[in-house]
Design a protein around this motif. Sequence first.
Motif, PDB file in Angstrom:
ATOM      1  N   UNK A  99       0.834  -1.200   0.000  1.00 45.73           N
ATOM      2  CA  UNK A  99       0.000   0.000   0.000  1.00 45.73           C
ATOM      3  C   UNK A  99       0.872   1.255   0.000  1.00 45.73           C
ATOM      4  N   UNK A 100       1.939   1.236   0.756  1.00 44.84           N
ATOM      5  CA  UNK A 100       2.845   2.383   0.818  1.00 44.84           C
ATOM      6  C   UNK A 100       3.523   2.627  -0.527  1.00 44.84           C
ATOM      7  N   UNK A 101       3.940   1.558  -1.173  1.00 43.93           N
ATOM      8  CA  UNK A 101       4.607   1.676  -2.474  1.00 43.93           C
ATOM      9  C   UNK A 101       3.640   2.172  -3.544  1.00 43.93           C
ATOM     10  N   UNK A 102       2.401   1.680  -3.525  1.00 43.79           N
ATOM     11  CA  UNK A 102       1.410   2.075  -4.525  1.00 43.79           C
ATOM     12  C   UNK A 102       0.906   3.490  -4.289  1.00 43.79           C
ATOM     13  N   UNK A 103       0.896   3.939  -3.037  1.00 44.53           N
ATOM     14  CA  UNK A 103       0.359   5.259  -2.718  1.00 44.53           C
ATOM     15  C   UNK A 103       1.309   6.400  -2.993  1.00 44.53           C
ATOM     16  N   UNK A 104       2.560   6.101  -3.185  1.00 43.41           N
ATOM     17  CA  UNK A 104       3.556   7.144  -3.409  1.00 43.41           C
ATOM     18  C   UNK A 104       3.404   7.704  -4.826  1.00 43.41           C
ATOM     19  N   UNK A 105       3.211   9.024  -4.965  1.00 44.67           N
ATOM     20  CA  UNK A 105       3.074   9.580  -6.316  1.00 44.67           C
ATOM     21  C   UNK A 105       4.399   9.506  -7.070  1.00 44.67           C
ATOM     22  N   UNK A 106       4.280   9.220  -8.336  1.00 40.52           N
ATOM     23  CA  UNK A 106       5.462   9.144  -9.169  1.00 40.52           C
ATOM     24  C   UNK A 106       5.859  10.557  -9.580  1.00 40.52           C
ATOM     25  N   UNK A 107       7.098  10.861  -9.492  1.00 39.20           N
ATOM     26  CA  UNK A 107       7.594  12.180  -9.841  1.00 39.20           C
ATOM     27  C   UNK A 107       8.009  12.172 -11.306  1.00 39.20           C
ATOM     28  N   UNK A 155       9.727  13.673 -14.500  1.00 38.21           N
ATOM     29  CA  UNK A 155      10.854  14.562 -14.757  1.00 38.21           C
ATOM     30  C   UNK A 155      11.094  14.653 -16.253  1.00 38.21           C
ATOM     31  N   UNK A 156      11.891  15.617 -16.661  1.00 36.11           N
ATOM     32  CA  UNK A 156      12.220  15.794 -18.073  1.00 36.11           C
ATOM     33  C   UNK A 156      10.998  16.099 -18.907  1.00 36.11           C
ATOM     34  N   UNK A 157      10.954  15.537 -20.114  1.00 34.53           N
ATOM     35  CA  UNK A 157       9.834  15.808 -21.010  1.00 34.53           C
ATOM     36  C   UNK A 157       8.534  15.216 -20.493  1.00 34.53           C
ATOM     37  N   UNK A 158       8.614  14.165 -19.667  1.00 41.56           N
ATOM     38  CA  UNK A 158       7.397  13.582 -19.097  1.00 41.56           C
ATOM     39  C   UNK A 158       6.673  14.597 -18.215  1.00 41.56           C
ATOM     40  N   UNK A 159       7.426  15.483 -17.561  1.00 40.73           N
ATOM     41  CA  UNK A 159       6.820  16.497 -16.697  1.00 40.73           C
ATOM     42  C   UNK A 159       6.102  17.570 -17.508  1.00 40.73           C
ATOM     43  N   UNK A 160       6.409  17.688 -18.781  1.00 39.77           N
ATOM     44  CA  UNK A 160       5.790  18.711 -19.621  1.00 39.77           C
ATOM     45  C   UNK A 160       4.466  18.261 -20.216  1.00 39.77           C
ATOM     46  N   UNK A 161       4.263  16.972 -20.310  1.00 41.29           N
ATOM     47  CA  UNK A 161       3.007  16.459 -20.868  1.00 41.29           C
ATOM     48  C   UNK A 161       1.852  16.868 -19.971  1.00 41.29           C
ATOM     49  N   UNK A 162       0.786  17.389 -20.600  1.00 41.10           N
ATOM     50  CA  UNK A 162      -0.391  17.809 -19.856  1.00 41.10           C
ATOM     51  C   UNK A 162      -0.330  19.248 -19.381  1.00 41.10           C
ATOM     52  N   UNK A 163       0.788  19.923 -19.545  1.00 42.41           N
ATOM     53  CA  UNK A 163       0.900  21.316 -19.115  1.00 42.41           C
ATOM     54  C   UNK A 163       0.317  22.250 -20.154  1.00 42.41           C
ATOM     55  N   UNK A 164      -0.031  23.432 -19.719  1.00 41.35           N
ATOM     56  CA  UNK A 164      -0.552  24.464 -20.624  1.00 41.35           C
ATOM     57  C   UNK A 164       0.590  25.294 -21.163  1.00 41.35           C
ATOM     58  N   UNK A 165       0.383  25.822 -22.366  1.00 43.63           N
ATOM     59  CA  UNK A 165       1.380  26.681 -23.018  1.00 43.63           C
ATOM     60  C   UNK A 165       0.641  27.794 -23.743  1.00 43.63           C
ATOM     61  N   UNK A 166       1.369  28.851 -24.067  1.00 44.93           N
ATOM     62  CA  UNK A 166       0.794  29.985 -24.791  1.00 44.93           C
ATOM     63  C   UNK A 166       1.418  30.028 -26.175  1.00 44.93           C
ATOM     64  N   UNK A 167       0.554  30.182 -27.188  1.00 37.49           N
ATOM     65  CA  UNK A 167       1.022  30.236 -28.573  1.00 37.49           C
ATOM     66  C   UNK A 167       1.702  31.577 -28.813  1.00 37.49           C
ATOM     67  N   UNK A 168       2.937  31.544 -29.342  1.00 35.48           N
ATOM     68  CA  UNK A 168       3.677  32.764 -29.696  1.00 35.48           C
ATOM     69  C   UNK A 168       3.586  33.050 -31.189  1.00 35.48           C
ATOM     70  N   UNK A 169       3.716  32.011 -31.993  1.00 36.60           N
ATOM     71  CA  UNK A 169       3.563  32.103 -33.451  1.00 36.60           C
ATOM     72  C   UNK A 169       2.562  31.035 -33.852  1.00 36.60           C
ATOM     73  N   UNK A 170       1.758  31.323 -34.847  1.00 35.22           N
ATOM     74  CA  UNK A 170       0.696  30.413 -35.280  1.00 35.22           C
ATOM     75  C   UNK A 170       1.186  28.957 -35.291  1.00 35.22           C
ATOM     76  N   UNK A 171       0.389  28.075 -34.674  1.00 32.84           N
ATOM     77  CA  UNK A 171       0.715  26.651 -34.601  1.00 32.84           C
ATOM     78  C   UNK A 171      -0.317  25.885 -35.408  1.00 32.84           C
ATOM     79  N   UNK A 172       0.168  25.117 -36.374  1.00 33.86           N
ATOM     80  CA  UNK A 172      -0.705  24.235 -37.152  1.00 33.86           C
ATOM     81  C   UNK A 172       0.048  22.927 -37.385  1.00 33.86           C
ATOM     82  N   UNK A 173      -0.400  22.127 -38.315  1.00 36.59           N
ATOM     83  CA  UNK A 173       0.243  20.835 -38.566  1.00 36.59           C
ATOM     84  C   UNK A 173       1.674  21.003 -39.061  1.00 36.59           C
TER      85      UNK A 173
END
Length: 142
Positions: free
Chosen positions: A72-80, A82-100
Amino acid sequence: MDIDAWVWWLIGAAALGIPLVLTAMPELGMLAVGAVAAAVVAGLGGGSVLQVVVFAAVSVALIAVVRPIATRHRAGRPELATGVEALKGRSAVVLERVDAAGGRIKLAGEIWSARSLDTDRAYEPGQEVDVVEIDGATAVVM
């Protein structure tokens, strides 16, 4: 020269302790503690049946109580993330038009190249987007 039973129990505890260190299986440590408890009983003059019962009872009790708590202790510990994984799900602001084809965003205080996840969608400067994944040095947004 006859070796007392408590010495055999301590030898057994040490024999369980060696693979515990090599394999990191905590169950072996719990069995080793059971063997130490049996050695104490043997040292106090308990019979061999009592020694085996104490060994089994202490070992099973430790496995039954400690193992679920550790799991239970091992499963309850949140995974930290880091790196690019920490950026997934974050919000960003468009500076120059973004398309495909590409564009630029400000993500976590840094300027990133970005492209739209949906090839038919474009985001204009000032819009807020969510980072879905990082593909190399390009943020894929929606």
